[in-house]
Structure formats: C-alpha cells, structure tokens
Design an enzyme around this catalytic site. Structure first.
Site, PDB file in Angstrom:
ATOM      1  N   ASP A 191      -7.871  -3.900  -0.510  1.00 25.23           N
ATOM      2  CA  ASP A 191      -8.459  -4.021  -1.847  1.00 25.23           C
ATOM      3  C   ASP A 191      -8.437  -5.461  -2.349  1.00 25.23           C
ATOM      4  O   ASP A 191      -9.336  -5.882  -3.077  1.00 25.23           O
ATOM      5  CB  ASP A 191      -7.707  -3.116  -2.831  1.00 25.23           C
ATOM      6  CG  ASP A 191      -7.803  -1.653  -2.454  1.00 25.23           C
ATOM      7  OD1 ASP A 191      -8.929  -1.176  -2.278  1.00 25.23           O
ATOM      8  OD2 ASP A 191      -6.766  -0.996  -2.318  1.00 25.23           O
TER       9      ASP A 191
ATOM     10  N   HIS B 186       0.846  -1.193   0.000  1.00 26.84           N
ATOM     11  CA  HIS B 186       0.000   0.000   0.000  1.00 26.84           C
ATOM     12  C   HIS B 186       0.879   1.238   0.000  1.00 26.84           C
ATOM     13  O   HIS B 186       1.942   1.256   0.631  1.00 26.84           O
ATOM     14  CB  HIS B 186      -0.915   0.012   1.230  1.00 26.84           C
ATOM     15  CG  HIS B 186      -2.043   0.987   1.144  1.00 26.84           C
ATOM     16  ND1 HIS B 186      -1.899   2.316   1.456  1.00 26.84           N
ATOM     17  CD2 HIS B 186      -3.339   0.821   0.772  1.00 26.84           C
ATOM     18  CE1 HIS B 186      -3.068   2.926   1.283  1.00 26.84           C
ATOM     19  NE2 HIS B 186      -3.944   2.055   0.868  1.00 26.84           N
TER      20      HIS B 186
END
Length: 435
Positions: A369, A311
């Site tokens: 995600d 991330h």
C-alpha cells in the site's frame, strides 16, 4: 479433501468429563483445520470466533498465503514470478480457470475481454444522477450493481456458460466504469476504450486521454499499472472476498455480489490503506519533521501510526512490496518528483525508516500500500480514486472466488452463529403501567 479423515482432535468438557473427537482436515499446504460442522449437534456448543480470524470459512484452490514466511501464491505460482513473467490478463485467466492458458486460449481470452470493454450506452445516463463531488466508490457500487439490469443473458448462476460470460463482462467492464467514475468527478467527457491497447494501457487511456489531444501511454506507467492489477488481484478470504462469498451463497446474481465486495472494500480499514499513506504524508508535511513522526510512531501512547509499514497478515515482509518498490522508483524516475514535495517526502521516509533499527527489528517494512499509493499519486490519480483502483484489481479475484463457490456441490447459504449476551425472556408491561 477427504470426508473421512484419519486424524482427529479431542475436545474435553471439563464439567462433565465427556470427550468428543472432531475430524482434522489437511490442506495441500498450510495449517490443518478442525472440522466443527457437527460440533453443535454433537455437543450443544458453538465456537466463538469474532471476525473469523481463526476460522476457515471455505476450502479453496485459488490463493495461498503464509504470512510468517512472506509467501503469496496464485494457483501455486508465486506472486514474484507472476509479476515478473506474466501480465494482468493472463493472471486473470489463471485465477478463473486454475491453469495458465495455452497460446490459443490466451489469444481467445484476450480477444473476449478486449471486445467486452464497452458498457451499454444507456449506462452513461446513470452518472448524470450523481453529484459531481460524489465519491467514486459510491458511483462504483451503484453502477456495478445496476449491470444486472442490462445484461439479463448472464444472470443464471446455474448455467456454466452464463457464469463465464458474466465473469468476462465484469473483468472487461469494471475498468471502463472506474474510468468513467473518474472522468465524471473531473467534469471531463467519457473516453471510450480502444481495442488496440493492452488491459493496463486501455485503463490509463480511458482515465487520462482527452478528445482534444492524443494521449500516449508511457510503457513504464503501463507496466506499473499492470503490476498493481496483478498484485491486488486476490488475497484469500479477506473482508471483501468474504462479503462476495456470503452474498453469493444466497444465490444473488454475480453483479450484485461484486457490488457488495466493492462496498466492503470501501471501508478505510480494508481498501483505504494506500489513501491513508498519502494522508499521513500530508500530516508529516516536510522532510525535516520525519524524525519527529518516527519517534511518535515508536510511542505506544501516541495515536499516530506509520501507515503503509508492516502488514496484518505478513509478519516478516510483504512479498508484493518488494515487487512494487522497483516499479515505484521507475515511475518516479520516469515522471520526476522534483515538483511534488509529497513524493519526495515519501522517498525520504522510506529511506530513513528502512535504516532505523526499531522498524527493522519489528519487521515494519514498507508494504504494497505504501508503494501503490505513491505510484498512483505520481500518475495523477486523486486519493479518492485509490480504492477504486483497488476494486478494479480485485474484481478478478472476487469473481474467481464467487465462481469457485457456486460450483461447489455442497453450496449452502452462509449463516454465522452468535453468542447472545442480551436480556433473557421478559414480560411485556403496558405503557400505562410503566414507571
């Protein structure tokens, strides 16, 4: 935040030898900031920070992130504790109002949101103007922006009560509009909300029920959806939130501001990450090809990237991923994955990647995600709906950030500066004399 901080930061001009003291402002936690608001008037210089990655564009009491330590807190409460003990509507109240509600306040808030879920009946006609294959996000941008044409009694941004009403309407109605966008794309009739269902249950009901048969919402799926709504509710000053704030600084109405946030979220670099996960899995194709693609991901010269791992903000681990991983496996167990090779592939990829030292050493763990994409796929949502679900979740954060900004006494329209690198002054040459 004090207007007369005791700490300063000294800036020295190497050419002239001049030194300038800039105030340093401390937050309650996290990095301190150098106050450059008077830099230009004092020195004649602007700061240069493309994408604003080193610039605090505002002060806020809503969300705190420490990417190095994997911390995400809303109003001081950890995301782990909120997803374990709270629910989406209570978190919405917290983000909007700054404190957890009392029992009476929660009952009133729940009642208000539940009784605002229906949209104006004339809004149904809007959908007929879109092609059936229109992207649901295109529909969302248009219909949410059009809300200001129907709810005139909550457009005065300087009226506290009207701000509250518009916030409640957006939180209540955007799930309905999102479900309508989905139903329209499927050629199915719209499904009205039901007041006896929870916020997450009601959204699943509006998406998947049909007039010809009853739809029973699975508690496991409802819990997973509630967690997705909490985990994506707010994430500090990201691109879409900053878009909402910059639009709001012009004193635009809240519906227009949220529509601008939806438009920003639509970009694949922002809200399309979980869709990219599914597209990557389709590219990999079968389990036996996973080692090949993992090796490609390790090759810096190969354009292939392992989507859903690591991330930009969280350099250690994504705290939201740990929470959603549990829900992901529960959903897959509830629904079964034996008939969906893509979901089986995802679980195998997770297993192999987590045991690979290359990814472990670089902290490239599955992020939120990765798991949200798998959950939404298992629930039956097509990939083009993934970003719409993100918008439904993020609405409460957007409207909370907008409300905080509007209530700031020193509110001014956003006006970033630039470093001009074009031509200097030139004289106009008549067309007939140009060579």
């Amino acid at each position: 935040m004090s207007d007369t901080p005791e700490k300063t930061f000294t800036l020295t001009n190497d050419e002239t030898g001049e030194s300038f003291k800039l105030p340093v402002i401390d937050g309650t936690t996290g990095p301190s900031t150098i106050d450059v608001r008077k830099l230009y008037s004092t020195t004649g210089y602007f700061t240069y920070d493309p994408s604003f990655t080193s610039t605090a564009s505002c002060d806020s009491k809503i969300t705190f992130i420490d990417g190095e330590k994997g911390i995400l807190r809303h109003r001081g409460y950890s995301i782990e504790e909120l997803t374990e003990k709270s629910n989406a509507l209570e978190v919405a109240y917290l983000l909007l109002n700054g404190e957890l509600p009392t029992k009476k306040q929660m009952e009133e808030f729940d009642h208000t949101i539940t009784n605002h879920t229906m949209v104006h009946e004339q809004m149904h006609h809007f959908f007929r103007g879109f092609r059936r294959d229109a992207h649901p996000m295109a529909v969302m941008v248009a219909v949410v922006g059009a809300m200001s044409a129907f709810y005139h009694d909550s457009l005065d941004i300087w009226d506290e009560q009207q701000r509250t009403i518009s916030a409640h309407r957006l939180i209540a109605k955007i799930p309905t509009i999102a479900a309508m966008s989905y139903k329209y794309s499927q050629g199915q009739p719209f499904v009205y909300p039901k007041n006896d269902l929870s916020y997450a249950e009601n959204f699943l009901h509006m998406c998947f029920s049909l007039p010809v048969e009853d739809y029973k919402v699975s508690p496991v799926l409802a819990e997973a959806m509630d967690r997705i709504l909490i985990l994506h509710a707010d994430h500090e000053q990201n691109a879409s939130t900053s878009t909402v704030r910059i639009a709001g600084s012009s004193q635009a109405n809240p519906f227009a501001c949220i529509a601008s946030g939806i438009a920003s979220l639509w970009g694949p670099a922002h809200g399309g990450a979980n869709q990219a996960v599914l597209e990557m899995l389709e590219e990999i194709g079968t389990k036996d090809r996973i080692p090949e693609f993992l090796e490609r991901a390790k090759d810096k010269d190969d354009p292939f990237r392992l989507m859903g791992f690591g991330h930009r903000v969280y350099k250690n681990f994504d705290p939201r991923a740990n929470v959603l991983r549990d829900s992901c496996h529960k959903v897959l167990a509830e629904l079964g994955v034996e008939n969906d090779p893509t979901l089986e592939l995802a679980m195998e990829l997770e297993k192999i990647a987590l045991s690979d030292p290359y990814f472990a050493d670089r902290k490239l763990f599955p992020n939120v995600d990765f798991y949200s994409g798998i959950i939404l796929r298992a629930m039956g949502f097509p990939t083009e709906m993934f970003t719409v679900l993100f918008a439904v979740s993020r609405t409460v954060g957007w409207i909370s950030q907008w409300k905080e900004m509007i209530e700031e006494p020193a509110l001014r329209i956003g006006r970033p500066r630039q470093l001009y690198i074009g031509e200097t002054e030139r004289k106009y040459v008549p067309l007939k004399k140009r060579k």
